[in-house]
Design an enzyme around this catalytic site. Structure first.
Site, short mmCIF file in Angstrom:
data_model
loop_
_atom_site.label_atom_id
_atom_site.label_comp_id
_atom_site.label_asym_id
_atom_site.label_seq_id
_atom_site.Cartn_x
_atom_site.Cartn_y
_atom_site.Cartn_z
N TRP A 58 0.81 -1.23 0.00
CA TRP A 58 0.00 0.00 0.00
C TRP A 58 0.84 1.27 0.00
O TRP A 58 1.81 1.39 0.75
CB TRP A 58 -0.88 0.02 1.25
CG TRP A 58 -1.50 1.35 1.49
CD1 TRP A 58 -1.01 2.36 2.27
CD2 TRP A 58 -2.71 1.84 0.91
NE1 TRP A 58 -1.86 3.45 2.23
CE2 TRP A 58 -2.91 3.15 1.40
CE3 TRP A 58 -3.66 1.29 0.03
CZ2 TRP A 58 -4.01 3.92 1.04
CZ3 TRP A 58 -4.75 2.07 -0.33
CH2 TRP A 58 -4.92 3.35 0.17
N MET A 59 0.41 2.25 -0.83
CA MET A 59 1.06 3.57 -0.84
C MET A 59 -0.01 4.65 -0.83
O MET A 59 -1.03 4.51 -1.50
CB MET A 59 1.90 3.70 -2.11
CG MET A 59 2.44 5.09 -2.36
SD MET A 59 3.48 5.20 -3.83
CE MET A 59 2.24 5.36 -5.11
N ASN A 60 0.19 5.76 -0.07
CA ASN A 60 -0.60 6.96 -0.32
C ASN A 60 0.30 8.17 -0.51
O ASN A 60 1.22 8.07 -1.34
CB ASN A 60 -1.77 7.15 0.65
CG ASN A 60 -1.46 7.15 2.12
OD1 ASN A 60 -1.11 6.13 2.69
ND2 ASN A 60 -1.61 8.29 2.77
N ASP A 61 0.10 9.26 0.17
CA ASP A 61 0.71 10.56 -0.18
C ASP A 61 2.20 10.55 -0.54
O ASP A 61 3.00 9.87 0.11
CB ASP A 61 0.64 11.52 1.02
CG ASP A 61 -0.69 11.53 1.70
OD1 ASP A 61 -1.62 10.86 1.25
OD2 ASP A 61 -0.79 12.23 2.73
N TRP A 85 -4.28 0.61 3.97
CA TRP A 85 -3.63 1.55 4.87
C TRP A 85 -3.41 0.92 6.25
O TRP A 85 -4.21 0.12 6.71
CB TRP A 85 -4.51 2.80 4.98
CG TRP A 85 -3.88 3.94 5.71
CD1 TRP A 85 -3.06 4.88 5.17
CD2 TRP A 85 -4.02 4.27 7.09
NE1 TRP A 85 -2.67 5.78 6.13
CE2 TRP A 85 -3.24 5.43 7.32
CE3 TRP A 85 -4.71 3.70 8.16
CZ2 TRP A 85 -3.15 6.03 8.57
CZ3 TRP A 85 -4.61 4.29 9.40
CH2 TRP A 85 -3.84 5.45 9.60
N SER A 118 2.56 11.95 6.88
CA SER A 118 3.15 12.77 5.82
C SER A 118 3.99 13.92 6.35
O SER A 118 3.80 14.41 7.46
CB SER A 118 2.03 13.33 4.95
OG SER A 118 1.55 12.29 4.13
N ASP A 191 1.16 16.90 8.76
CA ASP A 191 1.68 17.09 7.40
C ASP A 191 2.53 18.36 7.23
O ASP A 191 2.26 19.20 6.37
CB ASP A 191 0.52 17.09 6.37
CG ASP A 191 -0.40 15.90 6.55
OD1 ASP A 191 0.08 14.87 7.08
OD2 ASP A 191 -1.59 15.98 6.18
N GLU A 242 -5.60 18.97 5.00
CA GLU A 242 -4.41 18.12 5.09
C GLU A 242 -3.35 18.62 4.09
O GLU A 242 -3.64 19.39 3.19
CB GLU A 242 -4.76 16.66 4.71
CG GLU A 242 -5.84 16.04 5.57
CD GLU A 242 -6.11 14.57 5.24
OE1 GLU A 242 -6.21 13.77 6.18
OE2 GLU A 242 -6.23 14.23 4.06
C1 FRU Z 1 -3.61 12.39 3.53
C2 FRU Z 1 -3.30 11.82 4.90
C3 FRU Z 1 -2.41 12.77 5.67
C4 FRU Z 1 -1.72 11.85 6.62
C5 FRU Z 1 -1.53 10.61 5.81
C6 FRU Z 1 -1.61 9.33 6.58
O1 FRU Z 1 -3.92 11.43 2.59
O2 FRU Z 1 -4.50 11.56 5.59
O3 FRU Z 1 -3.10 13.83 6.30
O4 FRU Z 1 -0.52 12.35 7.10
O5 FRU Z 1 -2.55 10.62 4.82
O6 FRU Z 1 -1.26 8.24 5.80
#
Ligand code: FRU
Length: 535
Positions: A58-61, A85, A118, A191, A242
């Site tokens: 899994w990857m996000n920001d 997540w 983040s 963030d 965010e």
């Molecule tokens: C945005 C967020 C950030 C947080 C991160 C957690 O997508 O919710 O605010 O730092 O993802 O993975």
């Protein structure tokens, strides 16, 4: 009875041999159609050709983006043990051109202060932090949120911490006096995006705190002073704020510069779920003030979005990479919290958008940011299809995959003197999937329609609407650049003034591109389709 049976048998044999004859003849006379391949591996069908994805999990920001010694660094929110997540780490990738990425080992791991949310990273050229150990090399300092789950499901403590690297961002050591900004009061407090304020010789941090952005400054990245806040009741507030970013941009063709503030919100995006808005104004070292004209326009119209598509979130700029003309470089997470954890890939989840150049223009319609794919992508162009002055009367085929692989293309098109014409591009395959996008003259909206684009049932909100974006340019001529990479489309209309990024999951690769008019015929002045190759 017996005789009847025998006659019947003879008749049946005659019919069968006639049918067989027909079959043989048909085969000889007709071109044999290529069988439609029905089964693809997830890798073949969905792994992008040139957008960053982690090999697994899994990857996000995007996080901690900086440039050093010939490499662009990209860290990212990463859960290495799962495709959904979970406890966040910082994954890492490097690139010399922001297009071809090489994944690196995980850079920052959770600790007793919490998981690693983040944040950003800076090259501390002046060694203001004192973390530098290597002569002739600057320490890299990462500034991130530690998020710690407290008792109760919806209860956590978020504070800001730092870590430094003396091996060009490969490994990080956490600062012994973390957190550098503690907090027990504000629930969503995260963030941090830090950059060097050249005019005032200090570090400036923007931090998201619920429904506002907080501004801090520091001389050494360790001790931070709260300066001001911005945003309550201003702009989009459909969800929590965010991933902010603050940077200065020259106004194209002038001597003027303005400050830009990015704020991601989830939910509350223009087409549902997560999206990123922007504000234009000035920053005097303490306070961000919106430009008066911009404020009036914001109050009257709609919010300003960096992307109207559903799949560009948490985008921020490289902290220290600025082009000669002053433009900044950024990328975003190409998904949406509405469905990101359910998309039909198992081995990995999510990709980043193509890296984009950010510029600021001031036209008759006020200040607007322009976003366009980085020029580095141009050097991957190979087979080209080019045509001019194509009359579009009905559904018109432009190209199919025998000529160019439509799963990896850049398309540039122009339509001159668009008055009351609209059009729909369609990407299709033999399985009956189609992705439609274009411009509707009746409501003056650009649109992307993925409702028939293949797999859509994995999440209710994935294809619950046609995404739209109002056309803001006052130009008669319309231009567009479209980037397609297997499962994503990124459309930059009007020189990047309106952008739409969306993902999709066809049952087989799209093979044909066609265009049709909304009602009135028109001429496609120019179209250029460039296959993009990466070997
Ligand atoms: C945005 C967020 C950030 C947080 C991160 C957690 O997508 O919710 O605010 O730092 O993802 O993975």
């Amino acid at each position: 009875m017996k005789i009847f049976k025998k006659a019947n048998l003879i008749l049946m044999l005659l019919v069968l041999s006639f049918l067989n004859g027909c079959k043989g003849k048909k085969q000889n006379d007709q071109k044999v159609e290529q069988p439609v391949k029905v089964s693809y591996s997830e890798e073949e069908l969905y792994r992008p050709n040139f957008h960053f994805t982690p090999k697994n999990a899994w990857m996000n920001d995007p996080n901690g983006m900086f440039y050093y010694n010939g490499y662009y660094h990209l860290y990212f929110q990463y859960h290495p043990d799962s495709n959904v997540w979970g406890p966040m780490h910082w994954g890492h990738a490097i690139s010399t051109d922001m297009i071809s990425w090489t994944e690196q080992p995980v850079a920052i791991y959770p600790d007793e202060l919490g998981t690693i949310f983040s944040g950003s990273a800076v090259v501390d050229i002046g060694n203001t932090s004192g973390f530098g150990e290597v002569s002739n090399a600057a320490p890299i300092v990462a500034i991130y949120t530690n998020s710690k789950q407290l008792e109760g499901e919806d209860n956590w403590k978020q504070s800001q911490s730092i870590a430094y690297s003396n091996d060009e961002g490969k490994t990080f050591t956490k600062y012994e006096n973390n957190p550098v900004i503690d907090n027990d009061k504000i629930k969503d407090f995260r963030d941090p995006k830090v950059s060097w304020d050249e005019e005032r010789n200090k570090w400036v941090m923007v931090l998201a705190a619920g429904d506002k952005i907080m501004f801090y400054d520091s001389k050494d990245l360790k001790k931070w002073n709260l300066l001001s806040d911005f945003g309550q009741g201003i702009g989009g507030h459909g969800g929590v704020w965010e991933c902010p970013d603050l940077f200065k941009l020259p106004v194209l063709g002038t001597d003027e510069s303005k400050w830009v503030l990015f704020v991601s919100i989830n939910p509350g995006g223009p087409n549902g779920g997560s999206a990123t808005q922007y504000f234009i104004g000035d920053f005097d070292g303490t306070t961000f003030t919106m430009d008066k004209e911009f404020e009036t326009a914001l109050n009257k119209k709609h919010n300003y979005w960096i992307d109207f598509g559903r799949d560009n979130y948490a985008g921020v700029t490289w902290s220290n990479a600025t082009r000669k003309d002053g433009s900044k470089l950024m990328l975003g997470w190409m998904s949406n919290w509405d469905y990101a954890q359910k998309v039909p890939t198992e081995a990995w989840r999510s990709a980043m958008t193509i890296a984009r150049e950010v510029q600021l223009q001031k036209g008759d319609n006020g200040y607007r940011l322009l976003f366009n794919p980085v020029k580095e992508l141009d050097s991957y162009r190979s087979t080209k299809y080019k045509k001019a002055s194509i009359p579009i009367k009905g559904d018109t085929k432009l190209i199919d995959s025998d000529a160019i692989d439509l799963a990896r293309v850049e398309i540039k098109f122009n339509i001159s003197n668009l008055i009351d014409e609209g059009f729909t591009f369609n990407l299709t395959n033999k399985q009956g999937d189609s992705l439609a996008f274009g411009y509707n003259h009746s409501d003056k909206n650009f649109f992307v329609d993925r409702r028939k684009s293949g797999k859509i049932a994995f999440a209710e909100k994935f294809a619950d609407r046609i995404s739209t974006a109002p056309r803001t340019s006052l130009n008669k001529d319309l231009s567009g650049t479209i980037i397609i990479d297997k499962t994503s489309i990124e459309i930059f209309f009007d020189n990047g003034e309106t952008v739409m990024t969306e993902i999709f999951f066809p049952n087989a690769p799209f093979k044909k591109l066609s265009i049709k008019p909304e009602d009135k015929e028109f001429t496609l002045s120019k179209i250029e389709i460039n296959e993009l190759n990466f070997n």
